[in-house]
Design an enzyme around this catalytic site. Structure first.
Site, PDB file in Angstrom:
ATOM      1  N   HIS A 230       0.811  -1.231   0.000  1.00  0.00           N
ATOM      2  CA  HIS A 230       0.000   0.000   0.000  1.00  0.00           C
ATOM      3  C   HIS A 230       0.845   1.282   0.000  1.00  0.00           C
ATOM      4  CE1 HIS A 230       0.873  -0.716   4.184  1.00  0.00           C
ATOM      5  NE2 HIS A 230      -0.188  -1.461   4.413  1.00  0.00           N
ATOM      6  N   ASP A 303      -6.239  -3.744   0.187  1.00  0.00           N
ATOM      7  CA  ASP A 303      -6.081  -3.630   1.649  1.00  0.00           C
ATOM      8  C   ASP A 303      -7.463  -3.556   2.302  1.00  0.00           C
ATOM      9  OD1 ASP A 303      -5.003  -3.442   4.181  1.00  0.00           O
ATOM     10  OD2 ASP A 303      -4.393  -1.343   3.989  1.00  0.00           O
TER      11      ASP A 303
END
Length: 421
Positions: A230, A303
């Protein structure tokens, strides 16, 4: 089953064409125009739809075991199927953590009963404490597809380097959450103009960049497949680009929220726009997009991080970080990347199918005779508004947004696992 007259996009071969697909026993048996159906075969009319490999998400939290008031393996699988995903990789920060064979095999046994393919990453360190290594070889032999302490950074460089060397030996990826807590006073919110306006000290980008710089060097020296999870900072993107050019086997994930939103979203959406690492500046957002364009960032991952309404209703600094993402990921990629001209649809699908499948050695990402019959059928032009979810949680700022790209059907192992309506 026959998928009839769909517009096939195969990013593994970089080909698009109109054809029929015959599926038998969970495998693609035939790809040809004008396949004549047998009396017993189900025919799916895919005219006007794009048929792509089932999407692959390398980074999800199904919260099971330990936090099943947020999500379960079953509800996570339903959300994935609704978003077009046929393969997902769950993170190891459950309770208990996935640092031993008992927890791993329990999760995989229950996951095996779901309609999509659910894989499990194991911890790098015992209890995510960054001190005692897990038995990576044993965990891999029992089905761990990779290793990560996601949610917690690994602060001991020598410990991490040793883990990277073992990951290389085992030919599995090691994925890293890059946030040095010594720089952070309030996580989930970028330290900058917005945090100043809110009167708090947030999480500066150097918290990410300092660990990315270290771990890119460790990746280069170890030779391991290392995933920067991320990624949120433009400087981090530049570091990955630089070390990849030197030969490091680096990979990077970009999330839909990091390439769509900036720190300003916190002012509008409050805790729904709070995540780790935080949303940053427009300059950072554009740098993440440029990393996707030039291939520095090779994976799009959600995520997916469900939380209950009660948890997200707490004051901003007390609310947990994270947003859900499986059911809006493809549409946000089309809306934020394809329609503005940053990526072609083929390039988007490459980062959501074949690239993650290759990295994790998964039987996914290809439309080819003899390969797994995992597909997403979608209309890239259809405009829709997310307002209800298969996930147990709905902690997302994208509810009510006008998005393009609607999943119509998801097929996994030759079985319809989601159909619109």
């Amino acid at each position: 089953m026959i998928i009839n007259n769909g517009f096939i996009m195969d990013p593994a071969a970089c080909r698009s064409y109109t054809s029929d697909i015959r599926i038998r026993d969970g495998i693609i048996e035939q790809i040809s125009t004008h396949i004549e159906p047998e009396p017993s075969e189900q025919v799916i009319d895919a005219a006007g739809l794009t048929v792509a490999p089932g999407l692959v998400d390398t980074h999800v939290h199904f919260r099971d075991p330990g936090f099943t008031h947020k999500e379960t393996i079953h509800t996570g699988a339903l959300a994935a199927a609704r978003g077009g995903f046929t393969s997902v990789i769950c993170m190891a920060n459950t309770s208990p953590t996935v640092d031993n064979v008992s927890v791993l095999t329990d999760i995989l046994a229950r996951a095996g009963k779901e309609d999509i393919r659910i894989y499990q990453a194991a911890c790098v360190s015992r209890s995510l404490k960054g001190q005692e290594p897990v038995d990576m070889e044993e965990l891999k032999s029992y089905g761990a597809c990779g290793f990560t302490d996601d949610g917690i950074p690994i602060r001991d460089a020598a410990f991490l380097y040793s883990a990277m060397e073992k990951a290389k030996e085992l030919n599995v990826p090691i994925s890293l959450h890059e946030e040095d807590p010594s720089f952070i006073k309030n996580n989930g919110i970028n330290h900058g103009n917005v945090s100043d306006e809110l009167g708090i000290y947030g999480s500066p980008s150097i918290a990410e960049e300092s660990l990315v710089a270290r771990d890119c060097l460790l990746a280069l020296r170890s030779g391991a497949d290392v995933v920067i999870q991320h990624i949120s900072s433009g400087r981090s993107v530049n570091l990955v680009r630089m070390f990849k050019a030197q030969g490091a086997s680096l990979h990077a994930e970009a999330t839909p929220h990091h390439f769509t939103l900036t720190e300003d979203a916190v002012l509008k959406y409050g805790s729904l726009a709070k995540m780790n690492p935080p949303l940053r500046t427009e300059e950072d957002r554009l740098a993440v997009i440029q990393g996707l364009v030039d291939g520095t960032i090779d994976i799009i991952a959600t995520d997916h991080a469900p939380h209950s309404k009660e948890e997200k209703a707490r004051p901003l600094t007390a609310a947990p970080s994270g947003i859900t993402g499986l059911e809006t990921s493809l549409a946000l990629g089309i809306t934020s990347l394809v329609r503005p001209g940053h990526l072609t649809l083929m390039q988007l699908l490459e980062k959501m199918t074949v690239n993650p499948a290759k990295l994790y050695h998964l039987p996914a990402g290809k439309i080819k005779e003899g390969e797994a019959a995992d597909f997403v059928l979608f209309d890239p032009e259809e405009c829709w508004t997310p307002d209800e979810y298969a996930s147990m949680s709905c902690n997302t700022p994208f509810t009510g947004w006008k998005l393009y790209g609607k999943v119509k059907m998801t097929i996994c192992r030759g079985k319809i696992v989601y159909t619109e309506g």
